[in-house]
Design a protein around this motif. Structure first.
Motif, mmCIF file in Angstrom:
data_model
loop_
_atom_site.group_PDB
_atom_site.id
_atom_site.type_symbol
_atom_site.label_atom_id
_atom_site.label_comp_id
_atom_site.label_asym_id
_atom_site.label_seq_id
_atom_site.Cartn_x
_atom_site.Cartn_y
_atom_site.Cartn_z
ATOM 1 N N UNK A 1 12.424 -5.787 -12.604
ATOM 2 C CA UNK A 1 11.468 -5.596 -13.349
ATOM 3 C C UNK A 1 10.232 -4.581 -12.455
ATOM 4 N N UNK A 2 9.857 -3.815 -12.688
ATOM 5 C CA UNK A 2 9.171 -3.013 -13.319
ATOM 6 C C UNK A 2 7.159 -2.941 -13.151
ATOM 7 N N UNK A 3 6.296 -2.757 -13.212
ATOM 8 C CA UNK A 3 5.058 -3.178 -13.534
ATOM 9 C C UNK A 3 4.303 -2.845 -12.584
ATOM 10 N N UNK A 4 3.011 -2.583 -13.317
ATOM 11 C CA UNK A 4 1.305 -2.086 -13.239
ATOM 12 C C UNK A 4 0.985 -3.486 -11.970
ATOM 13 N N UNK A 5 0.971 -3.807 -11.239
ATOM 14 C CA UNK A 5 0.127 -5.250 -10.656
ATOM 15 C C UNK A 5 -0.602 -5.008 -9.511
ATOM 16 N N UNK B 1 -1.429 -1.626 -8.870
ATOM 17 C CA UNK B 1 -0.664 -0.577 -7.964
ATOM 18 C C UNK B 1 1.042 -1.368 -8.699
ATOM 19 N N UNK B 2 1.417 -0.408 -8.357
ATOM 20 C CA UNK B 2 3.310 0.070 -8.769
ATOM 21 C C UNK B 2 3.749 -1.095 -8.118
ATOM 22 N N UNK B 3 4.603 -1.867 -9.061
ATOM 23 C CA UNK B 3 4.678 -2.641 -8.536
ATOM 24 C C UNK B 3 6.435 -2.847 -9.051
ATOM 25 N N UNK B 4 7.333 -2.486 -7.778
ATOM 26 C CA UNK B 4 8.924 -2.714 -8.330
ATOM 27 C C UNK B 4 9.984 -4.038 -7.473
ATOM 28 N N UNK B 5 9.953 -5.088 -8.397
ATOM 29 C CA UNK B 5 11.256 -6.069 -7.880
ATOM 30 C C UNK B 5 12.252 -6.225 -8.237
ATOM 31 N N UNK C 1 9.979 -7.278 -3.217
ATOM 32 C CA UNK C 1 9.388 -6.888 -4.109
ATOM 33 C C UNK C 1 9.009 -5.076 -3.310
ATOM 34 N N UNK C 2 8.783 -3.640 -3.455
ATOM 35 C CA UNK C 2 8.789 -2.787 -3.710
ATOM 36 C C UNK C 2 6.878 -2.511 -4.496
ATOM 37 N N UNK C 3 5.873 -2.023 -2.969
ATOM 38 C CA UNK C 3 4.517 -1.140 -3.499
ATOM 39 C C UNK C 3 4.499 0.078 -3.845
ATOM 40 N N UNK C 4 4.283 0.875 -5.070
ATOM 41 C CA UNK C 4 4.177 2.482 -4.417
ATOM 42 C C UNK C 4 2.932 2.822 -4.568
ATOM 43 N N UNK D 1 5.505 0.363 0.263
ATOM 44 C CA UNK D 1 5.205 -0.719 1.005
ATOM 45 C C UNK D 1 6.399 -1.845 0.415
ATOM 46 N N UNK D 2 7.499 -2.726 1.469
ATOM 47 C CA UNK D 2 8.028 -2.926 1.073
ATOM 48 C C UNK D 2 7.630 -5.157 1.283
ATOM 49 N N UNK D 3 8.107 -5.839 1.052
ATOM 50 C CA UNK D 3 7.295 -6.553 0.824
ATOM 51 C C UNK D 3 8.423 -8.128 0.912
ATOM 52 N N UNK D 4 8.532 -8.922 1.982
ATOM 53 C CA UNK D 4 9.134 -10.133 1.211
ATOM 54 C C UNK D 4 8.746 -11.618 2.233
#
Length: 843
Positions: free
Chosen positions: A620-624, A636-640, A648-651, A791-794
């Motif tokens: 999903x995508x959401x504002x985190x 921040x806009x988050x894209x799982x 996760x990608x933080x736009x 930014x990409x996080x894992x």
């Protein structure tokens, strides 16, 4: 005669004092400057024929050599004294003899130069043979004999001090060890007076005669002033040469009236009356001559640039520069544009000078051709004209020689080369490794993205799809490659799969260009045919190898090696004829070190595979805001992107200005990226980039990024619980083949922080790219395109502390663009309350 060896013994007692150190630091650089000027002047003299054919210049060159040898021996004696170096008289005497004989030689050379001018003016047609340029060595040899006889007589009159064994007793190398008798002292004083009187008489006689003759022949003031300047110059040179004779009187006066220490007085006398006159005398005479001065100025400028370049090289050795390995960072490639602009300016100047030189040659050709067509082809009476005959003889004896042996072309070329060498020695030019690295980058792009070599040669990025070439990227600027470009890509490759494809294009382009040769090319059609034939032979295509070798023989029929190859190929075809059904197509060699190559390349070619939401509803995508007060008003806009592994990608994690500032901060510290190699770190071909480490003290932006990462992840990112921010810039085809961020070995350098393994990765995209550069997760079977400022996080580790095998990932080669990323690696320790451990092996 007094010289350096008369420094008093008490100068030795202050060997370790500051004054002695200062004296040495004054003498040595001064001598080096003198030596540099003399070497440049002698090289100027030897490089021009007009100086070699003139006895006056030969005598002047002889004076330069003599003064250099005298100063060299003088400085050596000075260093021996201040260093308190002692040795036997049998070794000291030759050095003193050499110093004294060269010291006597200088006034004799001045007298000879005065006599040479006298003979040249009063006996121009009946000059004695010894004064001709080819016989002047007789005069020089005579001067050496006289200057050597005098110290021999001087030393023979002396005797060693009592208790001194000539063969074994160590003594300070000074003249007093060989000058102890009153007879010897009287002889030296008489000799000094004789030298001064004879040389002064010769100079005054010759130049006064010249001055009177000049007044008699021509009464204009210019000639009189020129002659007067010559008299003053040689008089000044004589004064400089003879000023050392006044050393005892000067030393006594300074001692009485100044009250200085004897050692300081001796050094002052030595520097002012020995070193300085020897330095000024040849320079004054050499720089006064207009012909020598103009040539000397050009040589001095060139050698000064050379010395500066040497200093740059030393600096490069002592202080490593980041400009090396240019192909590993696109930043350095961009900087190379500025370097080539400088070379273009140098080439423009070279073309202007060469054009002017050719215009002068054309003018001379037109003048001579006109004489031959209008004068020499006319009536024979024309040659009876003495003016016509004189100009013909003068041209043949002088003008043609000046034209043929002119140094102008060489000087223009040398200036052009020196400009290039200056840039080269600054470390601003790519090295052979860069060329090979750039070529490997092209072949890497060819393989990973399945690009057609023919399309790359035309400047297009094309892939065959369903039998048709399809553009996977259309560049705004298309630059086709030449035959020489393709040849250098494949040159010296042992990978014949690639070399055949690139060399075939090289041969095609060379054929299309005809037999013309370009000076900038390194390869030729013959070279490309030769390498292509051998590459086909190595891949088993004997028929093509034979055909290409036969074509090569058409261009070079006497090439024995190729003739033997033809015989070999023909014999192989007879013994093993090719099968009609055999597959002669090229096959890409398998790899042993990269087992996941097919998956890796497939994911890179997709250039980002967005997850299909209808296949996995948990993505999903959401504002985190992570329940953090700092993000409540600005989530921040988050894209799982993936749940296993959790990615996760933080736009819009970072602003454009922040990204540019970070890149600017990293530029000066960029070095070739390394990988773990056992317990050490080393560069590797599977990682092509440059990186720099930025501490939070480098700029407030770094601290703000750390705070922002903590707000999003709740992790402690302060050292040593996290590593410094690593900024990476990828090069030509820059990539990082599949790897883990976490350590897979207990000996990994990652554990040197003593804070455990890398538990998580936070990667920031500081730029966008036009094509390529995706981050591919191999086992998870998806890739993430480059999203600028995201930014990409894992997580790298499971909760039980074991590495997550699904995090195997790769940085795909950058097809087009300038890729910058920043990595923040967070370690296990310090995160105990933010990400609790679990004993469950499944977590």
């Amino acid at each position: 005669m007094q010289n350096l060896t008369d420094l008093p013994g008490n100068a030795i007692n202050s060997q370790k004092s500051l004054s002695v150190i200062i004296k040495v630091c004054v003498v040595i650089p001064f001598f080096c400057i003198f030596l540099y000027c003399i070497v440049v002047m002698l090289h100027t003299f030897a490089s021009h024929r007009q100086f070699l054919d003139n006895s006056r210049y030969i005598l002047f060159a002889y004076m330069l050599i003599n003064d250099t040898l005298q100063l060299l021996s003088s400085v050596l004696l000075f260093l021996f004294i201040v260093g308190n170096v002692k040795f036997a008289i049998v070794y000291c005497a030759p050095l003193l003899f050499f110093s004294t004989s060269t010291f006597h030689n200088t006034p004799l050379i001045l007298a000879a130069m005065s006599l040479e001018r006298y003979v040249a003016i009063f006996y121009p047609l009946q000059r004695p043979a010894a004064w001709h340029a080819d016989r002047i060595w007789i005069i020089i040899l005579s001067l050496w004999l006289v200057s050597c006889i005098l110290p021999i007589v001087d030393f023979s009159l002396g005797k060693p001090q009592p208790g001194v064994n000539v063969l074994s007793t160590p003594v300070l190398c000074r003249t007093m060890v060989l000058n102890s008798s009153p007879v010897q002292t009287l002889f030296k004083m008489s000799l000094n007076g004789l030298f001064f009187a004879v040389v002064l008489a010769i100079i005054m006689f010759t130049y006064m005669r010249i001055l009177l003759e000049t007044r008699k022949m021509r009464q204009d003031r210019a000639s009189v002033a020129k002659a007067m300047h010559t008299v003053l110059l040689h008089g000044f040179q004589l004064l400089l040469c003879m000023i050392s004779f006044t050393q005892p009187v000067t030393e006594s006066l300074i001692s009485v009236y100044a009250g200085l220490l004897a050692e300081h007085i001796s050094f002052f006398i030595y520097f002012c009356f020995i070193l300085l006159p020897r330095f000024l005398s040849p320079l004054i005479y050499g720089l006064r001559d207009e012909s020598l001065r103009s040539s000397y100025a050009r040589k001095m400028q060139y050698y000064f640039k050379s010395i500066f370049s040497v200093c740059v090289i030393i600096n490069m050795i002592l202080i490593p520069l980041s400009f090396g390995e240019m192909y590993t960072s696109l930043l350095n490639v961009k900087q190379a544009i500025i370097v080539e602009r400088q070379l273009i300016d140098n080439l423009e100047t070279y073309i202007e000078h060469e054009s002017q030189r050719l215009e002068d040659i054309k003018r001379f050709y037109a003048k001579v051709s006109e004489l031959h067509s209008e004068v020499y082809n006319g009536p024979s009476a024309a040659m009876a004209n003495p003016l016509v005959a004189f100009t013909l003889i003068k041209r043949l004896q002088s003008e043609w020689i000046n034209l043929i042996y002119s140094d102008e072309a060489q000087e223009n070329t040398q200036a052009f080369r020196s400009g290039y060498e200056e840039v080269e020695e600054e470390g601003s030019l790519p090295k052979l490794e860069d060329l090979q690295g750039a070529a490997n980058g092209l072949m890497r792009l060819q393989d990973v993205y399945a690009l057609q070599v023919g399309g790359l040669v035309r400047g297009h990025f094309q892939r065959i799809t369903n039998g048709n070439p399809i553009d996977i990227y259309s560049p705004t600027i298309s630059v086709p490659l030449s035959g020489d470009d393709c040849f250098l890509v494949a040159y010296e490759l042992e990978d014949y799969y690639h070399s055949v494809q690139w060399l075939e294009e090289s041969v095609r382009l060379f054929r299309g260009a005809g037999r013309g040769w370009s000076p900038e090319n390194e390869g030729t059609l013959e070279d490309a045919l030769d390498h292509l034939a051998f590459s086909h032979f190595k891949t088993g295509n004997i028929s093509c190898a034979l055909s290409l070798s036969q074509e090569l023989l058409n261009h070079d029929p006497m090439n024995r090696r190729v003739l033997k190859n033809v015989e070999k190929y023909e014999r192989l075809l007879v013994d093993n004829p090719p099968l009609l059904s055999a597959d002669t197509g090229l096959k890409r060699p398998n790899t042993t070190y990269l087992r996941t190559r097919n998956t890796y390349e497939r994911l890179c070619r997709t250039q980002g595979t967005p997850p299909m939401r209808y296949e996995n509803p948990w993505l999903f995508c959401d504002y985190f805001n992570n329940d953090s007060p700092g993000l409540l008003l600005q989530p921040i806009r988050r894209e799982v992107l993936s749940l296993q592994p959790y990615v996760v990608l933080y736009h819009s994690f970072i602003t454009g200005s922040e990204a540019e500032r970070i890149k600017d901060l990293a530029q000066t510290g960029l070095r070739r990226s390394v990988v773990a190699s056992g317990e050490e770190q080393a560069t590797a071909e599977y990682r092509i980039s440059k990186s720099a480490w930025l501490k939070d003290t480098a700029h407030p932006i770094i601290g703000r990024l750390d705070q922002r990462i903590t707000l999003l992840t709740s992790l402690n990112v302060q050292p040593p619980f996290a590593e410094y921010l690593q900024v990476v810039n990828y090069g030509i085809g820059g990539h990082y083949e599949p790897h883990f961020d976490h350590a897979t070995s207990a000996s990994s350098p990652i554990f040197r922080l003593n804070t455990g393994n890398r538990v998580a990765t936070f990667m920031i995209y500081l730029s966008s790219v036009d094509a390529g550069g995706s981050t591919a997760f191999i086992h998870a079977n998806f890739s993430v395109p480059v999203v600028e400022n995201a930014a990409l996080f894992w997580w790298n580790l499971h909760r039980n502390g074991q590495g997550d095998g699904d995090t195997l990932h790769a940085g795909c080669p950058v097809l087009v663009g300038d890729k910058w990323v920043a990595n923040k690696w967070i370690h296990e320790y310090g995160q105990e309350f933010q990400r609790r451990c679990s004993p469950n092996p499944e977590e």
